[in-house]
Design an enzyme around this catalytic site. Structure first.
Site, PDB file in Angstrom:
ATOM      1  N   CYS A   1      37.270  32.646  36.984  1.00 49.78           N
ATOM      2  CA  CYS A   1      38.033  31.893  35.994  1.00 49.78           C
ATOM      3  C   CYS A   1      38.047  30.423  36.384  1.00 49.78           C
ATOM      4  CB  CYS A   1      39.464  32.422  35.926  1.00 49.78           C
ATOM      5  SG  CYS A   1      40.401  31.730  34.574  1.00 49.78           S
TER       6      CYS A   1
ATOM      7  N   CYS B   1      40.098  39.298  31.903  1.00 52.58           N
ATOM      8  CA  CYS B   1      39.618  40.309  32.842  1.00 52.58           C
ATOM      9  C   CYS B   1      38.098  40.329  32.727  1.00 52.58           C
ATOM     10  CB  CYS B   1      40.261  41.680  32.623  1.00 52.58           C
ATOM     11  SG  CYS B   1      39.859  42.521  31.089  1.00 52.58           S
TER      12      CYS B   1
ATOM     13  N   CYS C   1      39.672  39.472  38.027  1.00 59.35           N
ATOM     14  CA  CYS C   1      38.323  38.935  37.834  1.00 59.35           C
ATOM     15  C   CYS C   1      37.966  37.965  38.944  1.00 59.35           C
ATOM     16  CB  CYS C   1      38.145  38.303  36.457  1.00 59.35           C
ATOM     17  SG  CYS C   1      39.207  36.890  36.140  1.00 59.35           S
TER      18      CYS C   1
END
Length: 140
Positions: A92, A14, A88
């Protein structure tokens, strides 16, 4: 790769690695009984774990007070079989052959323990489902 242990590995991500991903990592560690390698990280880690998350987990007998937010690295993603993102977005890194899950969870940042409890319980349910999939012998 981290496959040497023969255990599936999961990375929870996160933004701040201070609430949702810390609770998810703690649940998975607690519920999987050593059958799964667990990591957590944040794309923009906070300075400390959310006190309300620490309190909410303590209520269910899991101590995350010693955890610290960690920065998301490419290696952490590469070494994980499953990467679970929690709001997020696209920060990533994506690698072919990895499994990606996105859990839509409310951000506990700045909220009191009463608001964090339902998030904690929702994460537990999601983690139990993940264990049933990736380490079924752990589901009893």
């Amino acid at each position: 790769m981290a496959e040497s242990s023969g255990k599936p590995s999961v990375l929870f991500v996160c933004v701040h690695n201070a609430g949702r991903s810390q609770m998810a990592a703690a649940w998975l560690t607690h519920l999987a009984g050593g059958r799964v390698e667990v990591r957590s990280a944040g794309s923009n880690p906070g300075s400390a774990v959310n006190p309300a998350a620490v309190e909410a987990m303590a209520e269910v007998g899991i101590d995350i007070s010693a955890e610290t937010p960690k920065v998301l690295t490419v290696d952490a993603v590469k070494e994980s079989d499953v990467c679970v993102t929690m709001g997020c977005g696209d920060t990533c890194p994506v690698f072919p052959g990895k499994r990606y899950l996105d859990w839509k969870l409310e951000d506990p940042a700045g909220q009191g323990v009463a608001a964090v409890r339902p998030i904690r319980d929702e994460i537990k349910t999601l983690v139990e489902g993940l264990i049933a999939e990736i380490a079924p012998e752990a589901a009893a």
